[in-house]
Write an enzyme that holds these catalytic residues in place. Structure first.
Site, short mmCIF file in Angstrom:
data_model
loop_
_atom_site.label_atom_id
_atom_site.label_comp_id
_atom_site.label_asym_id
_atom_site.label_seq_id
_atom_site.Cartn_x
_atom_site.Cartn_y
_atom_site.Cartn_z
N GLY A 25 0.89 -1.02 0.04
CA GLY A 25 -0.13 0.03 -0.20
C GLY A 25 1.39 1.14 0.10
O GLY A 25 2.54 1.17 -0.08
N SER A 26 0.42 2.46 0.20
CA SER A 26 1.36 4.24 0.24
C SER A 26 2.43 4.03 0.74
O SER A 26 2.97 4.30 1.03
CB SER A 26 0.40 4.33 -0.07
OG SER A 26 -0.87 4.59 1.43
N GLU A 28 3.98 1.59 2.32
CA GLU A 28 5.30 0.97 1.88
C GLU A 28 6.03 0.91 0.74
O GLU A 28 6.88 0.36 0.91
CB GLU A 28 4.49 -0.98 1.92
CG GLU A 28 3.85 -1.54 2.97
CD GLU A 28 2.34 -0.90 3.57
OE1 GLU A 28 1.77 -0.44 2.57
OE2 GLU A 28 2.44 -1.02 4.77
N GLU A 47 -3.25 -10.91 2.63
CA GLU A 47 -2.81 -10.78 3.65
C GLU A 47 -2.45 -12.22 4.57
O GLU A 47 -1.45 -13.07 4.87
CB GLU A 47 -2.82 -9.81 4.59
CG GLU A 47 -2.23 -8.76 4.07
CD GLU A 47 -3.26 -8.10 3.14
OE1 GLU A 47 -4.63 -8.60 3.22
OE2 GLU A 47 -3.26 -6.77 1.81
N HIS A 70 0.32 -3.95 4.29
CA HIS A 70 -0.22 -2.72 4.94
C HIS A 70 -0.34 -2.47 5.32
O HIS A 70 -1.66 -3.36 6.63
CB HIS A 70 -0.53 -2.38 3.05
CG HIS A 70 -0.80 -1.32 3.38
ND1 HIS A 70 -0.95 0.04 3.28
CD2 HIS A 70 -2.93 -0.74 3.08
CE1 HIS A 70 -1.25 0.86 3.36
NE2 HIS A 70 -2.77 0.72 2.93
N HIS A 281 -7.59 -31.88 21.90
CA HIS A 281 -8.52 -30.52 20.72
C HIS A 281 -9.81 -31.05 20.85
O HIS A 281 -10.45 -29.71 22.52
CB HIS A 281 -8.38 -31.45 19.75
CG HIS A 281 -9.73 -30.46 18.17
ND1 HIS A 281 -9.00 -30.37 17.16
CD2 HIS A 281 -10.47 -29.48 18.34
CE1 HIS A 281 -10.56 -28.73 16.46
NE2 HIS A 281 -10.74 -29.13 17.46
N GLY A 401 -4.28 -25.00 12.84
CA GLY A 401 -5.60 -25.82 12.85
C GLY A 401 -6.32 -23.96 12.13
O GLY A 401 -7.97 -24.67 11.47
#
Ligand code: TZD
Ligand code: CA
Length: 526
Positions: A25-26, A28, A47, A70, A281, A401
């Site tokens: 993005g701007s 970065e 992402e 970003h 789990h 998971g």
């Protein structure tokens, strides 16, 4: 004086980090300006995909992977993937662009307010440098923190007006730093462990992902053969620490308190190496240990050792510990465990394959050193029964998971291990969380074979619904997704395989290709 930008790129280069997984993005752009020719940028369109690719890359290379996101929105999108990276001890060095320093306080667009708080508690360390000159040192700290045991993701937020500032006179000092780590138990500690093993009548070994991460698989085999004991893989396995066709191999322990205790009944000593004790789990309460059993836990993670509810622990590097232990172990007189029986044949449906037959076909045709990235939750047990895994680094499953790992991680693993064939075995539910990974696969011609098991449902949740006596939950089916069309839409070739012959043909084609192939397999529920 060199700029923050110049020092940062020499730091990364010096640390062997020349791949950047990102979505820009701007904030970065100033970091990406003048991107050096010896660096490679791998773009992910979401992402979650960026972090998943980097996770696979870090796990399969054993090296830190660099991520550039970003601001807050990009970090937020990556958080689900960070649950897996955290529990996999994956050394991700995550950076995010911040607004210009003078624009943060007024909360301009793209100001990442309280940036270091945002990724917690899924990072080992999180920071925003207090001044531009501190950026290279902070990134050096990030790389070393991520890499030192216990490994894990770290996060640095970097204001975008820092990059062209002077880095200061001594900035190069930080570039050249090397940090070594040693975690070898003392000879007294090793002898005590050897004595406990020697004194046990019926010991059992339980191995976890850290054994594979530390490439101690061969040492575990040597130990098992010398002691002639059964070997289980610790529950919720995210890696394969022991060849699953070895006669000592028993299977993966169930992820429930009562189930583990039942499986380990009769053993007087349980030695757990490189896994938490335990990663449960399903809620099935019971006794933590079988009657009369003692447990010893060997781990490189002190926190993991501290939080276990039972047993003794030895905290040290798993590879170094096994290596030091072996010479103290006398060959046992016990009979070698019998290898597991070959599982029974299963019928396919009309135009739908039984997952067992998908795996048998795969096992027959895949290269011996293939790497599997597995994310189909209802077929985990079947997979371990039917697909041989021989080499270290042959299996990766989302460690927390968190779905959306499989497709991107398969690409990251393939980038890290170009000489081995990566095979993604992904459920239709899982695939949709990170489907845009297909674009990156096509764009960078990553030659992974991506098998989508299309049973039109969240299969594992159907199993859980039975177990938890929930017979009327909505939202458990995912019918009518055309994965071949999706793949082609993103530029990946695709085959529909609705028979064993079609699957075999598609696999052979995929293994010979220099770019990705998606194979959609309609499957029966398991
Ligand atoms: N969302 C996220 C990010 N992670 C999850 N683990 C879930 C939801 C819940 N979930 C499971 O734990 S298993 C599962 C879901 C939705 C079903 C996955 O379906 P699949 O595999 O098609 O990938 P199977 O073989 O049909 O179970
Ligand atoms: Ca499914």
């Amino acid at each position: 004086m060199p700029s923050v930008h110049a020092v940062t790129y020499s730091l990364l280069r010096r640390q062997g980090i020349t791949t950047v997984f990102g979505n820009p993005g701007s904030n970065e752009l100033p970091f990406l300006k003048g991107f050096p020719e010896d660096f490679r940028y791998v773009l992910g369109l979401h992402e979650g995909v960026v972090a998943g690719m980097a996770d696979g890359y870090a796990l399969a290379s054993g090296r830190p992977a660099f991520v550039n996101l970003h601001a807050a929105a990009g970090t937020g999108n990556a958080m689900g993937a960070l649950t897996n990276a955290w529990y996999a001890h994956s050394p991700l060095v995550i950076t995010a662009g911040q607004q210009a320093r003078s624009m943060i306080g007024v909360e301009s667009m793209l100001a990442n307010v309280e940036a270091p708080q945002l990724p917690k508690p899924l990072v080992k360390w999180s920071y925003e440098p207090a001044c531009p000159e501190d950026v290279p040192r902070a990134l050096s700290q990030a790389i070393h923190s991520a890499s030192l045991p216990p490994r894990g993701p770290v996060y640095v937020s970097i204001p975008h007006d820092d990059w062209d500032r002077d880095a200061g006179e001594d900035a190069e000092l930080v570039v050249a730093r090397e940090i070594d780590h040693a975690g070898v138990p003392s000879s007294v500690q090793i002898e005590r462990l050897a004595e406990r093993l020697d004194a046990a009548d019926n010991p059992v070994l339980v191995l976890g992902p850290e054994v594979d991460a530390r490439q101690a698989n061969g040492l575990a085999v040597a130990l098992a053969e010398r002691l002639r004991l059964p070997v289980w893989v610790a529950p919720s396995a995210s890696r394969c620490p022991f060849p699953n066709r070895h006669p000592c191999f028993r299977g993966v322990l169930p992820a429930a308190i009562a189930g583990i205790t039942a499986h380990l009944e009769g053993h007087d000593l349980i030695v757990v190496v490189g896994a938490p004790v335990f990663r449960y789990h399903q809620y099935a309460p019971g006794r933590y240990l079988p009657e009369g059993a003692r447990l010893v836990h060997v781990t490189g993670d002190a926190v993991e050792a501290a939080r276990a509810p039972m047993g003794d622990a030895l905290v040290g590097d798993v590879h170094a510990t096994l290596e030091a232990l072996l010479p103290h172990i006398a060959p046992s007189e016990r009979a070698m465990p019998e290898p597991l029986l070959k599982p029974a044949a299963v019928e396919d449906g009309e135009g739908r394959l039984a997952p067992a037959n998908v795996f048998d076909t795969l096992d027959a045709l895949a290269p011996e050193d293939a790497i599997y990235v597995k994310e189909s939750t209802s077929t985990v047990e079947l997979f371990w029964e039917r697909v041989a895994m021989r080499e270290p680094g042959s299996y990766f499953f989302p460690a927390a998971g968190g779905l959306g790992f499989g497709l991107p991680a398969a690409l990251g693993v393939q980038l890290a291990q170009p000489q081995r064939q990566v095979i993604g075995v992904i459920g239709d539910g899982s695939a949709s969380y990170a489907i845009t990974a297909l674009w990156s696969a096509a764009r960078y011609r990553i030659p992974a074979v991506l098998i989508i098991l299309r049973n039109d449902t969240y299969g594992a949740l159907r199993g859980f619904a039975r177990h938890m006596q929930v017979d009327d939950a909505p939202g458990l089916d995912v019918p009518d997704i055309d994965f071949c069309a999706l793949a082609r839409g993103y530029g990946v070739e695709a085959r529909l395989a609705d028979s064993r012959d079609a699957l075999a043909a598609a696999l052979q084609e995929g293994f010979a290709m220099d770019r990705p192939l998606l194979i959609e397999v309609p499957t029966l529920p398991s």
